[in-house]
Every structure is written in C-alpha cells, then in structure tokens.
Scaffold this motif. Structure first.
Motif, mmCIF file in Angstrom:
data_model
loop_
_atom_site.group_PDB
_atom_site.id
_atom_site.type_symbol
_atom_site.label_atom_id
_atom_site.label_comp_id
_atom_site.label_asym_id
_atom_site.label_seq_id
_atom_site.Cartn_x
_atom_site.Cartn_y
_atom_site.Cartn_z
ATOM 1 N N TYR A 141 0.835 -1.208 0.000
ATOM 2 C CA TYR A 141 0.000 0.000 0.000
ATOM 3 C C TYR A 141 0.870 1.259 0.000
ATOM 4 N N SER A 152 1.133 4.016 -3.192
ATOM 5 C CA SER A 152 0.808 5.425 -2.923
ATOM 6 C C SER A 152 1.990 6.332 -3.237
ATOM 7 N N CYS A 192 2.437 6.763 -7.086
ATOM 8 C CA CYS A 192 1.462 7.694 -7.651
ATOM 9 C C CYS A 192 1.869 9.142 -7.368
ATOM 10 N N CYS A 231 -6.038 6.765 -7.900
ATOM 11 C CA CYS A 231 -4.854 7.499 -7.445
ATOM 12 C C CYS A 231 -4.376 8.472 -8.521
#
Length: 457
Positions: free
Chosen positions: A226, A230, A233, A274
């Motif tokens: 995760y 993130s 992005c 995202c």
C-alpha cells in the motif's frame, strides 16, 4: 496380600463396576519408591486390554484415584481430582495440555471448539500459540494492499471469556518424541498438538525473486504494498520524463492464482483513482499479470477461469499465460520464452510453503513441506499430533488429490481435528475427513465478484 492380588481384587470389585479380563501380570518385589512405577505399568496393561489401546485419560485418572483411596500405604495421598482446576494446577502432571500452534482460520476454530468440548473436564488445558497478538483475515489481504482496509482482529476479542491460554511468541522447534514445543526462550509440554502454523512465501528458488519482489502473505506485506503504490502515484505527479513516469506506473504481478487475480483487480481500480486524484493521464498506467499455467486460477472450473480473465481485461489488465518466470533483477522480469519486462514494481503471489521446523521436528512431510496426515488429520505415525490448513497435506478421498489451501477447508479441518482429539481422549470413534466445497468466490474489485455458492451440500 501381594500387590498384584490387591490391585486385581480392586479392579474386579463391585465398587469399580467394570468387566475386566484377568490375565497373569508379573510384579517384581521392589523397594517402596518403585511402587508408583509398577502401578503405572499395571495401568498401561489394563488400559490395553480394557480400552483396546486407546489412551482413555479419564478412566486412567479414575483408577489412579481408586488406588490412592484404597492403597494409601502403597500410593502417596494426592489432592482430590474433583477439586483440581487448570488455573490452580498448571504444573500438575494431572493436567494434560492440548496445544494449538497458529491463530489462523484453522487454529482459531480448533482452539475454540476444544475449549467448548472440554469445558467441564478440568484435566485438560487448551493453549494457543501465535507470533502476533491478532488474527489476520488473509482472504482480504489484497484489499489491505490497495485500500488500507482493516483485515486484522485482536485475539483478546476472540478469546475473551474463554478458558484458552494464549502464548505470544514464535515456535522455534517441536520435539515430537518428548512432546515439547519451544516458544522463543521457553517451553511448553503437550499431550496433544494441533499444527496450524499457516504458510510462508515460496519463491521456488527463482534467482533474485526473494530480493526484488513484494510478497503478499502477511499484514506487514500488505502495508508495504500500500505504501509503495501510494508513493509511486505521488512521485509520478511531478515526473516530467514520460518514459520514467510510465516505468513508475508499470505494476507487474507474478502468479495468476486466487491471490494474484484479486490483487490485480484491486490494483487496477486503486491506481486509476490514485492517478485521477493527482491529475495524471491514465494512459501511463500498466498492470500486467503473469501466470505459468494455461489459464488463471487453475483449480477452478475453466468456465470461471475464462470469466475472470474477461473481467480483468475489461479493467485494462494485460494477462500473460503460459509464461514462466525464470529470473528477477531489480528492474527486469525474465520469462522462459525469452521475453523481458522492465519494472521495479513487482508483486509475487506465485506460491506458498510451510516452515521447515515441521520436518526438523521429525514429522513426515510432503510437497511444500506440508505434514503428511491420515484420514483423521493425524500426522503419519503419531496419533497425538494433528495438522490442518496450510500445514497439512490433506487428501480429498474422492479425487485422491491434496486439498487446496483455502479458508473454507482450514475451518472444516480445525473443527474436525478438535473433535477427533476429544474422541481420542474419551475412547470414542474418530471421524474421517471429507472436505465440503461450499463454493468459490473471487473478488475482482470493490463492486465485482465471480463465483458460486453451494446452497445444499
């Protein structure tokens, strides 16, 4: 009266009220400090005849109590067995520990079932061991990897008001012969053991795979994925080099089994959102799923495999079938057909294996290190040790093939193992393992799933 005659007269008296086949037992006249040992040997012979080899612990305790009451000069006085409780007598030899290793689906089920079955029998104490103070909902790890979903339950919530002793720690070794489990720097004696330790990632000795991939097997793994997604992005939002931006947003998944396809679907949805949040054109996004077999999720029916493939393609996921990975470097994935995929974002869901400690402990293991079990889920050659879930090489009696590693089977095996331990203790008939397929459901994103459920079975 000689000791042999005294014991036989006690066992055949109206007070005990049993049928007993009297045979000739040879007792040797020994010193008083040997009498306990001789009585225990006599009990062994008696249990063999009366209970046909079953270790009927309650009966054994009853006869020991009888000797205690009627032969005080030969057998030292002990506390009344009726007053013994696990809490007050944890170190007493009268209390038998039933130990469950692993708080996964199977382990939790086994421990809870044992506690319920043995609630009124103070001679037994149920113990549960796990290296984490929480239960991980593994069937939802793919969601935690992309949506920060909550997929763990604190064990204290599950074990609250239950007479189950929890031990936080990692099992270092299992001494099968002496019935001892080593947990970090301490040991725990067991009478029965249920092994449900789950599994580890299997890299199949592929060069570079372990060093340069993100596995998805634990809650820690899901959090890592995760955070990494993130970060990619966010970095891509300020990346002006289009080639590098595309490399940052190329996500490759190795393994098209259940975990692989679910992660791919969730990943495609999450990264699309995202990119939208950071105002990045979705043309830079690329999600690739690689599978060595000729179809996705090979253990499912071909019809479902094809439907899953169609839904993933609708999400713009590229699927490479019949593509075996032979090497992984920091920035490349090498396939057997000579193709090389450039990526530094690689997620591995290609297989599982069981810890080597089972084999080191003297248990017979099969493929992927799983314990070879009989039809009752007992370890081969040892009626006091059971294995369930990922730890067991359980065979489906209908197909003759090993049962897949899945939550529904672990739950069934946990319950059966607990009931068979109970049956073994009380000399009842054990039940054979017959897996029931309750259905298969594959999550393909937040609002889509494919599968089937058995309304009757």
């Amino acid at each position: 009266m000689q000791l042999e005659q005294l014991i036989i007269s006690i066992l055949t008296s109206g007070r005990v009220k049993i049928l007993f086949l009297v045979t000739r037992f040879k007792f040797i006249n020994v010193m008083d400090n040997k009498l306990k040992e001789n009585i225990e040997k006599f009990l062994d012979d008696f249990m063999l005849i009366q209970y046909k080899g079953n270790d009927h612990i309650i009966a054994r305790q009853f006869f020991r109590k009888t000797f205690n009451e009627l032969i005080p000069k030969y057998f030292e006085t002990k506390r009344s067995i009726d007053k013994i409780t696990p809490e007050s007598s944890e170190d007493s030899s009268l209390i038998k520990n039933i130990v469950v290793i692993g708080a996964g689906y199977g382990g939790i089920t086994a421990a809870l079932r044992l506690e319920r079955l043995l609630k009124k029998h103070p001679f037994f104490s149920v113990h549960l061991i796990d290296k984490n103070p929480y239960h991980t909902i593994k069937t939802q790890l793919h969601e935690a990897a992309v949506r920060k979903a909550e997929v763990s339950i604190p064990l204290y919530k599950i074990l609250k008001n239950r007479k189950i002793h929890f031990h936080l720690g990692e099992v270092n070794s299992i001494d099968v012969e002496n019935k001892i489990v080593s947990i970090d720097n301490r040991t725990l004696q067991f009478h029965f053991l249920i092994i449900a330790i789950g599994s580890k990632v299997n890299y199949y000795n592929i060069p570079g795979m372990k060093e340069h991939s993100f596995p998805l097997q634990t809650l820690y793994d899901a959090n890592n994925i995760y955070e990494h997604i993130s970060k990619m992005c966010a970095l891509s939002a300020s990346e002006k080099d289009e080639k590098k931006r595309k490399e940052n947003l190329r996500f490759v998944i190795g393994g098209g089994g259940l975990s692989g396809v679910e992660l791919a679907a969730e990943l495609a949805e999450h990264t699309s959102k995202c990119l939208s949040d950071f105002n990045i054109n979705k043309k830079y996004l690329e999600v690739i799923l690689i599978e060595a077999a000729n179809r996705l999720v090979p253990f499912m029916d071909e019809e479902f495999s094809e439907k899953i493939k169609e839904r993933l393609i609708e999400k713009d996921i590229k699927i490479l079938l019949n593509s075996k990975i032979i090497k992984r470097t920091e920035n490349e994935v090498y396939l057997e057909d000579g193709k090389v995929i450039q990526t530094n974002k690689f997620f591995w869901t290609g297989g599982i294996r069981v810890s080597d400690l089972l084999k080191r402990g003297g248990l017979k293991t099969g493929p992927a290190g799983r314990v070879i079990v009989n039809e009752y889920l007992q370890a081969e050659g040892n009626k006091y040790i059971y294995a369930i879930g990922d730890s067991a090489n359980a065979i489906n009696p209908v197909t003759g093939k090993p049962v897949p590693a899945a939550a529904q089977f672990a739950l069934q095996q946990g319950r059966l193992a607990a009931e068979n331990v109970y049956a073994e203790i009380f000399g009842k008939l054990k039940k054979s393992y017959w897996p029931k397929v309750l259905g298969e459901v594959v999550s393909l994103g937040k609002h889509l799933a494919i599968g089937w459920l058995a309304l009757e079975y």
